[in-house]
Write a protein that holds these residues in place. Structure first.
Motif, PDB file in Angstrom:
ATOM      1  N   VAL A  89     -11.470  22.135 -51.667  1.00 26.52           N
ATOM      2  CA  VAL A  89     -11.686  21.719 -50.285  1.00 26.52           C
ATOM      3  C   VAL A  89     -10.520  22.144 -49.399  1.00 26.52           C
ATOM      4  O   VAL A  89     -10.704  22.774 -48.353  1.00 26.52           O
ATOM      5  CB  VAL A  89     -11.884  20.193 -50.217  1.00 26.52           C
ATOM      6  N   ARG A  90      -9.299  21.819 -49.806  1.00 24.81           N
ATOM      7  CA  ARG A  90      -8.141  22.092 -48.955  1.00 24.81           C
ATOM      8  C   ARG A  90      -7.879  23.592 -48.812  1.00 24.81           C
ATOM      9  O   ARG A  90      -7.478  24.067 -47.754  1.00 24.81           O
ATOM     10  CB  ARG A  90      -6.914  21.360 -49.510  1.00 24.81           C
ATOM     11  N   SER A  92     -10.023  25.824 -48.595  1.00 21.42           N
ATOM     12  CA  SER A  92     -10.994  26.400 -47.652  1.00 21.42           C
ATOM     13  C   SER A  92     -10.507  26.284 -46.213  1.00 21.42           C
ATOM     14  O   SER A  92     -10.925  27.048 -45.340  1.00 21.42           O
ATOM     15  CB  SER A  92     -12.360  25.723 -47.798  1.00 21.42           C
ATOM     16  N   ILE A  93      -9.625  25.330 -45.950  1.00 19.04           N
ATOM     17  CA  ILE A  93      -9.066  25.184 -44.609  1.00 19.04           C
ATOM     18  C   ILE A  93      -8.058  26.299 -44.339  1.00 19.04           C
ATOM     19  O   ILE A  93      -7.955  26.825 -43.232  1.00 19.04           O
ATOM     20  CB  ILE A  93      -8.407  23.792 -44.467  1.00 19.04           C
ATOM     21  N   SER A 129     -19.554  17.479 -52.227  1.00 17.67           N
ATOM     22  CA  SER A 129     -18.916  17.596 -50.910  1.00 17.67           C
ATOM     23  C   SER A 129     -19.934  17.795 -49.790  1.00 17.67           C
ATOM     24  O   SER A 129     -19.612  17.569 -48.614  1.00 17.67           O
ATOM     25  CB  SER A 129     -17.902  18.739 -50.904  1.00 17.67           C
ATOM     26  N   SER A 150     -15.730  20.039 -44.495  1.00 19.50           N
ATOM     27  CA  SER A 150     -14.891  21.172 -44.911  1.00 19.50           C
ATOM     28  C   SER A 150     -15.761  22.412 -44.970  1.00 19.50           C
ATOM     29  O   SER A 150     -16.987  22.321 -45.130  1.00 19.50           O
ATOM     30  CB  SER A 150     -14.259  20.917 -46.290  1.00 19.50           C
ATOM     31  N   TYR A 152     -15.733  24.536 -47.377  1.00 16.06           N
ATOM     32  CA  TYR A 152     -16.257  24.580 -48.746  1.00 16.06           C
ATOM     33  C   TYR A 152     -17.609  23.863 -48.815  1.00 16.06           C
ATOM     34  O   TYR A 152     -18.585  24.393 -49.353  1.00 16.06           O
ATOM     35  CB  TYR A 152     -15.259  23.932 -49.708  1.00 16.06           C
ATOM     36  N   GLY A 294     -10.320  17.072 -44.477  1.00 18.76           N
ATOM     37  CA  GLY A 294     -11.389  17.534 -45.361  1.00 18.76           C
ATOM     38  C   GLY A 294     -11.752  16.557 -46.460  1.00 18.76           C
ATOM     39  O   GLY A 294     -12.786  16.723 -47.121  1.00 18.76           O
TER      40      GLY A 294
END
Length: 334
Positions: A89-90, A92-93, A129, A150, A152, A294
Protein backbone atom coordinates in the motif's frame (compact mmCIF):
# COMPACT_ATOMS: atom_id res chain seq x y z
CA UNK A 1 -4.46 -30.23 -16.10
CA UNK A 2 -1.60 -27.79 -16.67
CA UNK A 3 -1.65 -24.79 -14.34
CA UNK A 4 0.17 -21.56 -15.10
CA UNK A 5 1.06 -19.62 -11.93
CA UNK A 6 2.29 -16.05 -12.33
CA UNK A 7 4.40 -14.66 -9.51
CA UNK A 8 5.60 -18.21 -8.82
CA UNK A 9 8.70 -17.01 -6.95
CA UNK A 10 6.58 -14.68 -4.81
CA UNK A 11 5.23 -15.49 -1.37
CA UNK A 12 1.78 -16.86 -2.22
CA UNK A 13 2.83 -18.09 -5.67
CA UNK A 14 5.65 -20.18 -4.19
CA UNK A 15 3.45 -21.85 -1.58
CA UNK A 16 0.66 -22.52 -4.07
CA UNK A 17 3.04 -23.90 -6.71
CA UNK A 18 4.65 -26.23 -4.19
CA UNK A 19 1.22 -27.45 -3.05
CA UNK A 20 0.11 -28.12 -6.64
CA UNK A 21 3.37 -29.90 -7.47
CA UNK A 22 2.94 -32.17 -4.46
CA UNK A 23 -0.52 -33.01 -5.84
CA UNK A 24 1.32 -34.23 -8.98
CA UNK A 25 -0.04 -31.42 -11.14
CA UNK A 26 2.02 -29.83 -13.91
CA UNK A 27 2.92 -26.24 -13.07
CA UNK A 28 4.33 -23.55 -15.36
CA UNK A 29 5.78 -20.77 -13.21
CA UNK A 30 6.31 -17.19 -14.38
CA UNK A 31 8.16 -14.49 -12.43
CA UNK A 32 10.29 -11.48 -13.33
CA UNK A 33 12.38 -11.86 -10.13
CA UNK A 34 12.40 -8.09 -9.57
CA UNK A 35 14.18 -6.40 -6.67
CA UNK A 36 11.17 -4.89 -4.86
CA UNK A 37 12.48 -6.99 -1.98
CA UNK A 38 15.46 -9.34 -1.54
CA UNK A 39 15.88 -11.27 -4.83
CA UNK A 40 17.86 -13.87 -2.86
CA UNK A 41 14.69 -14.91 -1.04
CA UNK A 42 12.86 -15.28 -4.36
CA UNK A 43 15.75 -17.33 -5.72
CA UNK A 44 15.64 -19.62 -2.69
CA UNK A 45 11.93 -20.22 -3.22
CA UNK A 46 12.52 -20.89 -6.90
CA UNK A 47 15.28 -23.40 -6.19
CA UNK A 48 12.87 -25.42 -4.07
CA UNK A 49 10.27 -25.42 -6.84
CA UNK A 50 12.82 -26.43 -9.47
CA UNK A 51 13.55 -29.62 -7.51
CA UNK A 52 10.18 -30.94 -8.76
CA UNK A 53 10.17 -32.68 -12.15
CA UNK A 54 6.67 -31.42 -12.96
CA UNK A 55 7.69 -27.74 -12.65
CA UNK A 56 8.84 -25.51 -15.52
CA UNK A 57 10.01 -21.94 -14.91
CA UNK A 58 9.95 -19.06 -17.36
CA UNK A 59 11.49 -15.74 -16.35
CA UNK A 60 9.21 -13.15 -17.90
CA UNK A 61 7.56 -9.83 -17.13
CA UNK A 62 3.78 -9.65 -17.46
CA UNK A 63 3.97 -6.28 -19.17
CA UNK A 64 5.84 -7.90 -22.08
CA UNK A 65 2.88 -9.10 -24.15
CA UNK A 66 5.00 -11.01 -26.68
CA UNK A 67 6.69 -13.05 -23.94
CA UNK A 68 3.40 -13.91 -22.26
CA UNK A 69 1.74 -14.91 -25.54
CA UNK A 70 4.72 -17.13 -26.40
CA UNK A 71 4.46 -18.93 -23.06
CA UNK A 72 0.73 -19.56 -23.51
CA UNK A 73 1.32 -20.74 -27.07
CA UNK A 74 4.08 -23.13 -25.98
CA UNK A 75 2.50 -24.69 -22.88
CA UNK A 76 -1.26 -24.30 -23.54
CA UNK A 77 -2.25 -24.07 -19.86
CA UNK A 78 -5.70 -25.30 -18.93
CA UNK A 79 -5.91 -23.09 -15.83
CA UNK A 80 -4.24 -19.79 -14.92
CA UNK A 81 -3.68 -18.40 -11.44
CA UNK A 82 -2.46 -14.80 -11.63
CA UNK A 83 -0.62 -13.88 -8.44
CA UNK A 84 2.01 -11.60 -9.96
CA UNK A 85 1.54 -7.98 -8.93
CA UNK A 86 3.30 -5.01 -7.49
CA UNK A 87 2.33 -5.30 -3.85
CA UNK A 88 2.34 -2.82 -0.97
CA UNK A 89 0.00 0.00 0.00
CA UNK A 90 2.61 2.56 1.06
CA UNK A 91 4.91 1.83 -1.89
CA UNK A 92 2.04 2.68 -4.24
CA UNK A 93 2.00 6.23 -2.87
CA UNK A 94 5.70 6.68 -3.67
CA UNK A 95 5.92 4.68 -6.94
CA UNK A 96 2.56 4.75 -8.75
CA UNK A 97 4.04 3.88 -12.15
CA UNK A 98 5.12 0.44 -10.94
CA UNK A 99 1.48 -0.41 -10.16
CA UNK A 100 0.23 0.69 -13.57
CA UNK A 101 2.87 -1.46 -15.30
CA UNK A 102 2.42 -4.62 -13.24
CA UNK A 103 -1.16 -4.56 -12.00
CA UNK A 104 -2.91 -3.02 -15.00
CA UNK A 105 -0.81 -3.58 -18.13
CA UNK A 106 0.38 -6.96 -16.84
CA UNK A 107 -3.15 -8.11 -16.07
CA UNK A 108 -4.60 -7.06 -19.44
CA UNK A 109 -1.86 -9.14 -21.10
CA UNK A 110 -2.96 -12.16 -19.04
CA UNK A 111 -6.60 -11.57 -19.99
CA UNK A 112 -5.70 -11.24 -23.66
CA UNK A 113 -3.67 -14.46 -23.51
CA UNK A 114 -6.61 -16.27 -21.88
CA UNK A 115 -8.79 -14.92 -24.68
CA UNK A 116 -6.56 -16.14 -27.51
CA UNK A 117 -5.47 -19.39 -25.81
CA UNK A 118 -8.72 -20.34 -24.04
CA UNK A 119 -8.49 -21.67 -20.49
CA UNK A 120 -11.02 -23.47 -18.31
CA UNK A 121 -10.63 -21.02 -15.43
CA UNK A 122 -8.68 -17.87 -14.60
CA UNK A 123 -8.20 -17.14 -10.90
CA UNK A 124 -6.48 -13.92 -9.88
CA UNK A 125 -5.34 -12.10 -6.75
CA UNK A 126 -7.42 -9.18 -5.60
CA UNK A 127 -7.08 -7.74 -2.11
CA UNK A 128 -8.95 -6.80 1.05
CA UNK A 129 -7.67 -3.27 0.36
CA UNK A 130 -10.49 -2.79 -2.18
CA UNK A 131 -12.84 -2.24 0.79
CA UNK A 132 -11.00 1.05 1.37
CA UNK A 133 -13.11 3.47 3.38
CA UNK A 134 -15.95 0.99 4.01
CA UNK A 135 -17.28 1.09 7.58
CA UNK A 136 -19.71 -1.85 7.67
CA UNK A 137 -18.07 -5.02 9.00
CA UNK A 138 -17.44 -7.80 8.33
CA UNK A 139 -16.44 -6.83 4.78
CA UNK A 140 -18.67 -8.72 2.39
CA UNK A 141 -18.38 -9.37 -1.33
CA UNK A 142 -21.96 -8.11 -1.43
CA UNK A 143 -20.80 -4.61 -0.47
CA UNK A 144 -19.97 -1.77 -2.84
CA UNK A 145 -16.21 -1.17 -3.08
CA UNK A 146 -15.93 2.18 -4.85
CA UNK A 147 -13.96 4.09 -2.20
CA UNK A 148 -10.31 2.93 -2.30
CA UNK A 149 -7.77 4.80 -0.15
CA UNK A 150 -4.59 3.79 -2.02
CA UNK A 151 -3.56 3.35 -5.64
CA UNK A 152 -2.75 -0.30 -4.88
CA UNK A 153 -6.39 -0.82 -3.88
CA UNK A 154 -7.58 1.01 -6.99
CA UNK A 155 -5.53 -1.27 -9.25
CA UNK A 156 -6.98 -4.36 -7.56
CA UNK A 157 -10.51 -3.06 -7.99
CA UNK A 158 -9.61 -2.34 -11.63
CA UNK A 159 -8.51 -5.96 -12.05
CA UNK A 160 -11.94 -7.12 -10.94
CA UNK A 161 -13.63 -4.81 -13.47
CA UNK A 162 -11.29 -5.89 -16.26
CA UNK A 163 -11.89 -9.57 -15.47
CA UNK A 164 -15.66 -9.03 -15.56
CA UNK A 165 -15.42 -7.42 -18.98
CA UNK A 166 -13.51 -10.40 -20.39
CA UNK A 167 -15.87 -12.86 -18.72
CA UNK A 168 -18.76 -11.09 -20.42
CA UNK A 169 -17.22 -10.51 -23.84
CA UNK A 170 -15.34 -13.76 -24.28
CA UNK A 171 -16.92 -16.20 -21.81
CA UNK A 172 -13.72 -16.64 -19.77
CA UNK A 173 -14.64 -17.96 -16.29
CA UNK A 174 -12.85 -15.65 -13.84
CA UNK A 175 -12.61 -15.77 -10.05
CA UNK A 176 -11.16 -12.88 -8.05
CA UNK A 177 -9.69 -13.62 -4.63
CA UNK A 178 -9.65 -10.85 -2.06
CA UNK A 179 -6.81 -11.92 0.25
CA UNK A 180 -6.73 -10.61 3.83
CA UNK A 181 -3.25 -9.88 5.32
CA UNK A 182 -1.46 -13.08 4.36
CA UNK A 183 1.48 -14.16 6.54
CA UNK A 184 3.68 -17.17 7.21
CA UNK A 185 7.04 -18.82 6.38
CA UNK A 186 8.82 -17.57 3.24
CA UNK A 187 6.84 -14.33 3.55
CA UNK A 188 7.45 -10.85 2.17
CA UNK A 189 10.13 -8.82 3.98
CA UNK A 190 8.13 -5.62 3.51
CA UNK A 191 5.28 -6.95 5.66
CA UNK A 192 5.03 -5.79 9.30
CA UNK A 193 5.42 -9.22 10.91
CA UNK A 194 8.65 -9.79 8.96
CA UNK A 195 10.23 -6.40 9.70
CA UNK A 196 9.06 -6.58 13.35
CA UNK A 197 10.82 -9.92 13.73
CA UNK A 198 14.01 -8.58 12.19
CA UNK A 199 14.01 -5.48 14.41
CA UNK A 200 13.12 -7.31 17.63
CA UNK A 201 15.96 -9.79 17.12
CA UNK A 202 18.36 -6.92 16.37
CA UNK A 203 17.29 -5.03 19.49
CA UNK A 204 15.78 -2.19 17.45
CA UNK A 205 12.50 -0.44 18.18
CA UNK A 206 9.39 -1.27 16.17
CA UNK A 207 6.97 1.36 14.91
CA UNK A 208 3.42 0.76 16.15
CA UNK A 209 1.11 2.81 13.97
CA UNK A 210 -2.09 4.47 15.15
CA UNK A 211 -0.76 3.78 18.66
CA UNK A 212 -1.70 0.11 18.28
CA UNK A 213 -5.40 0.81 17.71
CA UNK A 214 -5.78 -1.28 14.56
CA UNK A 215 -7.11 -4.74 13.73
CA UNK A 216 -6.19 -7.04 10.86
CA UNK A 217 -7.78 -10.25 9.65
CA UNK A 218 -4.43 -12.10 9.53
CA UNK A 219 -4.68 -15.18 7.31
CA UNK A 220 -2.08 -17.94 7.44
CA UNK A 221 -0.55 -18.93 4.11
CA UNK A 222 -1.63 -22.59 4.27
CA UNK A 223 -5.27 -21.48 4.59
CA UNK A 224 -4.90 -19.20 1.57
CA UNK A 225 -3.42 -22.01 -0.52
CA UNK A 226 -6.10 -24.51 0.49
CA UNK A 227 -8.83 -22.04 -0.46
CA UNK A 228 -7.29 -21.39 -3.88
CA UNK A 229 -6.81 -25.10 -4.55
CA UNK A 230 -10.44 -25.91 -3.77
CA UNK A 231 -11.61 -23.21 -6.17
CA UNK A 232 -9.53 -24.29 -9.18
CA UNK A 233 -12.14 -26.77 -10.38
CA UNK A 234 -15.07 -24.52 -9.41
CA UNK A 235 -15.29 -22.09 -12.33
CA UNK A 236 -18.16 -19.63 -11.89
CA UNK A 237 -21.31 -19.92 -13.95
CA UNK A 238 -23.23 -17.06 -15.50
CA UNK A 239 -26.48 -16.29 -13.69
CA UNK A 240 -29.38 -16.05 -16.09
CA UNK A 241 -31.54 -12.98 -15.56
CA UNK A 242 -29.06 -11.52 -13.05
CA UNK A 243 -30.60 -8.44 -11.42
CA UNK A 244 -28.46 -5.87 -9.59
CA UNK A 245 -31.42 -4.87 -7.41
CA UNK A 246 -31.49 -8.26 -5.68
CA UNK A 247 -28.51 -10.36 -6.75
CA UNK A 248 -25.07 -10.50 -5.17
CA UNK A 249 -22.54 -7.98 -6.59
CA UNK A 250 -19.87 -10.71 -6.48
CA UNK A 251 -21.75 -12.68 -9.15
CA UNK A 252 -22.95 -11.72 -12.61
CA UNK A 253 -24.74 -12.49 -15.85
CA UNK A 254 -21.18 -13.37 -16.94
CA UNK A 255 -19.16 -16.36 -15.61
CA UNK A 256 -17.62 -14.21 -12.87
CA UNK A 257 -17.22 -14.47 -9.08
CA UNK A 258 -15.39 -12.72 -6.24
CA UNK A 259 -14.48 -14.35 -2.92
CA UNK A 260 -12.94 -13.12 0.30
CA UNK A 261 -10.25 -15.41 1.71
CA UNK A 262 -9.66 -14.27 5.27
CA UNK A 263 -9.59 -15.71 8.76
CA UNK A 264 -12.98 -14.15 9.66
CA UNK A 265 -11.36 -13.14 12.96
CA UNK A 266 -9.75 -9.68 13.18
CA UNK A 267 -6.77 -9.55 15.54
CA UNK A 268 -5.82 -6.39 17.48
CA UNK A 269 -2.36 -5.17 16.54
CA UNK A 270 -1.13 -5.50 20.13
CA UNK A 271 -2.20 -9.17 20.28
CA UNK A 272 -0.27 -9.76 17.08
CA UNK A 273 2.84 -8.11 18.57
CA UNK A 274 2.43 -10.12 21.76
CA UNK A 275 2.32 -13.35 19.71
CA UNK A 276 5.61 -12.33 18.09
CA UNK A 277 7.19 -11.50 21.46
CA UNK A 278 6.11 -14.87 22.86
CA UNK A 279 7.43 -16.84 19.88
CA UNK A 280 10.76 -14.96 19.98
CA UNK A 281 11.05 -14.88 23.76
CA UNK A 282 11.91 -11.16 23.56
CA UNK A 283 9.87 -8.11 24.53
CA UNK A 284 9.78 -5.55 21.72
CA UNK A 285 10.83 -1.93 22.16
CA UNK A 286 7.87 0.03 20.84
CA UNK A 287 7.58 3.51 19.35
CA UNK A 288 3.96 4.59 18.99
CA UNK A 289 3.15 6.51 15.81
CA UNK A 290 0.18 8.17 14.11
CA UNK A 291 -1.79 6.47 11.32
CA UNK A 292 -0.05 6.21 7.93
CA UNK A 293 -1.58 7.47 4.65
CA UNK A 294 -3.43 4.69 2.83
CA UNK A 295 -3.95 2.56 5.95
CA UNK A 296 -7.33 1.44 7.31
CA UNK A 297 -8.33 0.82 10.92
CA UNK A 298 -9.74 -2.67 10.52
CA UNK A 299 -10.09 -5.54 8.08
CA UNK A 300 -12.59 -8.33 8.71
CA UNK A 301 -13.62 -10.88 6.09
CA UNK A 302 -17.08 -12.32 5.63
CA UNK A 303 -16.33 -15.75 4.14
CA UNK A 304 -19.86 -17.17 4.14
CA UNK A 305 -19.92 -17.71 0.36
CA UNK A 306 -16.52 -19.44 0.52
CA UNK A 307 -17.91 -21.81 3.17
CA UNK A 308 -21.05 -22.38 1.13
CA UNK A 309 -19.33 -23.07 -2.18
CA UNK A 310 -16.27 -25.10 -1.16
CA UNK A 311 -17.00 -26.01 2.48
CA UNK A 312 -13.87 -24.22 3.65
CA UNK A 313 -13.01 -21.51 6.15
CA UNK A 314 -9.50 -20.43 7.21
CA UNK A 315 -8.89 -21.34 10.84
CA UNK A 316 -5.20 -20.99 11.83
CA UNK A 317 -4.83 -18.83 14.97
CA UNK A 318 -2.39 -15.91 14.97
CA UNK A 319 -0.37 -17.55 17.76
CA UNK A 320 0.04 -20.84 15.86
CA UNK A 321 0.82 -19.11 12.58
CA UNK A 322 3.36 -16.68 14.05
CA UNK A 323 5.14 -19.52 15.85
CA UNK A 324 5.57 -21.37 12.54
CA UNK A 325 6.83 -18.20 10.87
CA UNK A 326 9.39 -17.54 13.62
CA UNK A 327 10.66 -21.13 13.42
CA UNK A 328 11.19 -20.72 9.68
CA UNK A 329 12.77 -17.26 10.07
CA UNK A 330 15.33 -18.41 12.63
CA UNK A 331 16.24 -21.44 10.53
CA UNK A 332 16.46 -19.56 7.22
CA UNK A 333 18.43 -16.59 8.55
CA UNK A 334 20.35 -18.70 11.11
Amino acid sequence: MTILVTGAAGFIGFHLSQYLLEKQLDVIGIDNLNDYYDPGLKQSRLERLESYQNFVFQKADLKNKAEIDAIFDCYQPTHVINLAAQAGVRYSIENPDAYVDSNLIGFINILEACRHYPVAHLLYASSSSVYGGNQVIPFSTRHNVDHPVSLYAATKKSNELMAHTYSHLYGIPTTGLRFFTVYGPWGRPDMAYFSFTRDILAGNSIKVFNHGRMERDFTYIDDIVEGIYRLINKPPLAIENWDESKDDFSTSFAPYKIYNIGNNNPVPLMRFINALETALGIEAKKVYMDMQPGDVLRTYADVSDLERDINFKPKTSIEAGIEKFVQWYQEYYQ
